[in-house]
Design an enzyme around this catalytic site. Sequence first.
Site, PDB file in Angstrom:
ATOM      1  N   ASP A 170       0.812  -1.211   0.000  1.00  0.00           N
ATOM      2  CA  ASP A 170       0.000   0.000   0.000  1.00  0.00           C
ATOM      3  C   ASP A 170       0.850   1.268   0.000  1.00  0.00           C
ATOM      4  O   ASP A 170       2.019   1.258   0.409  1.00  0.00           O
ATOM      5  CB  ASP A 170      -0.921   0.013   1.225  1.00  0.00           C
ATOM      6  CG  ASP A 170      -1.895  -1.156   1.240  1.00  0.00           C
ATOM      7  OD1 ASP A 170      -2.289  -1.596   0.150  1.00  0.00           O
ATOM      8  OD2 ASP A 170      -2.245  -1.632   2.338  1.00  0.00           O
ATOM      9  N   LYS A 171       0.233   2.346  -0.419  1.00  0.00           N
ATOM     10  CA  LYS A 171       0.896   3.644  -0.522  1.00  0.00           C
ATOM     11  C   LYS A 171       1.650   4.021   0.750  1.00  0.00           C
ATOM     12  O   LYS A 171       2.805   4.455   0.704  1.00  0.00           O
ATOM     13  CB  LYS A 171      -0.147   4.721  -0.846  1.00  0.00           C
ATOM     14  CG  LYS A 171       0.377   6.148  -0.816  1.00  0.00           C
ATOM     15  CD  LYS A 171      -0.745   7.140  -1.057  1.00  0.00           C
ATOM     16  CE  LYS A 171      -0.245   8.571  -0.925  1.00  0.00           C
ATOM     17  NZ  LYS A 171      -1.346   9.552  -1.111  1.00  0.00           N
TER      18      LYS A 171
END
Length: 305
Positions: free
Chosen positions: A136-137
């Site tokens: 994820d970011k």
Amino acid sequence: MAEMKWTAAEDTDERLDKYLSTISDLSRSRIQDLARQGLIFINGKPEKASYRVCPGDVITCDVPEDVPLDVTAENIPLDILYEDSDIIVINKPKGMVVHPAAGNTSGTLVNALLYHCEDLSGINGVIRPGIVHRIDKDTTGCIVACKNDAAHEAIAKQLENKTCRRTYKAIVMGNIVHDAGTIDAPIGRDPRDRQKMTVTDKNSRNAVTHFKVLQRFKSCTLVECNLETGRTHQIRVHMKYIGHPVMGDEKYGKKSRYMDTCGQVLHASDLYLVHPSTGEEMHFQAPLPEYFVKLLAMLEEESAK
């Protein structure tokens, strides 16, 4: 669009994707994608990748022409943990998206890889070249990308067979009573919010996370998590499910008073894989990011009072 055609052998009894991957130059992932698009036909009828091929079946496949990559290479610094002609392992920073998407076409890991590498595997299409798995970011740490299709296939198979292993460090809210445990709960799309995942029996896939406690603080716990499966947001969803959401994870928990910036305190610390060409067992480690180290020091100081 080019048409390819085969007639199944008399002793055939295999899944369509597996069978075609052995008699053609198409990868199994590519075949599955073509089947999802309705471009593979058995005796004139479109079939799924899971179709069981029968002797004498006439298989036709419409293969679209290669689409030029519409993603711009960008000179973005990368923290490279390892690189050779097959793979590159990156320590991804917080806030970097792995691959471009609508409304977010620059500043991603893919943009950076396109600038840094001459070649990347094409199995995952024009938007995700080289990407075998993602994080994820706001998750930091180890991620591997592949420079050719053979390496991509090999690493993807290791992920499927669980021989490619990933270990994460996380700070979660509350005090976990048990020193270790396993969360075995299926994950699927949240019907009330399509941007979120949840533990559910409906339209879900099995998900298994093993965790152990590394350190306890007054109001939170440092844990190590090992993934047996790789579902979207798996650790974040599973930790919320047992009542201990990841600190700073506003999607599955709430904003933390300890965090100056948004985003979960989650770090992909270790990656284990077998090199796709040499067969060597490899272990990569990404050190904890500075914000994580400072946060641990703050929690230790608070707990000592």
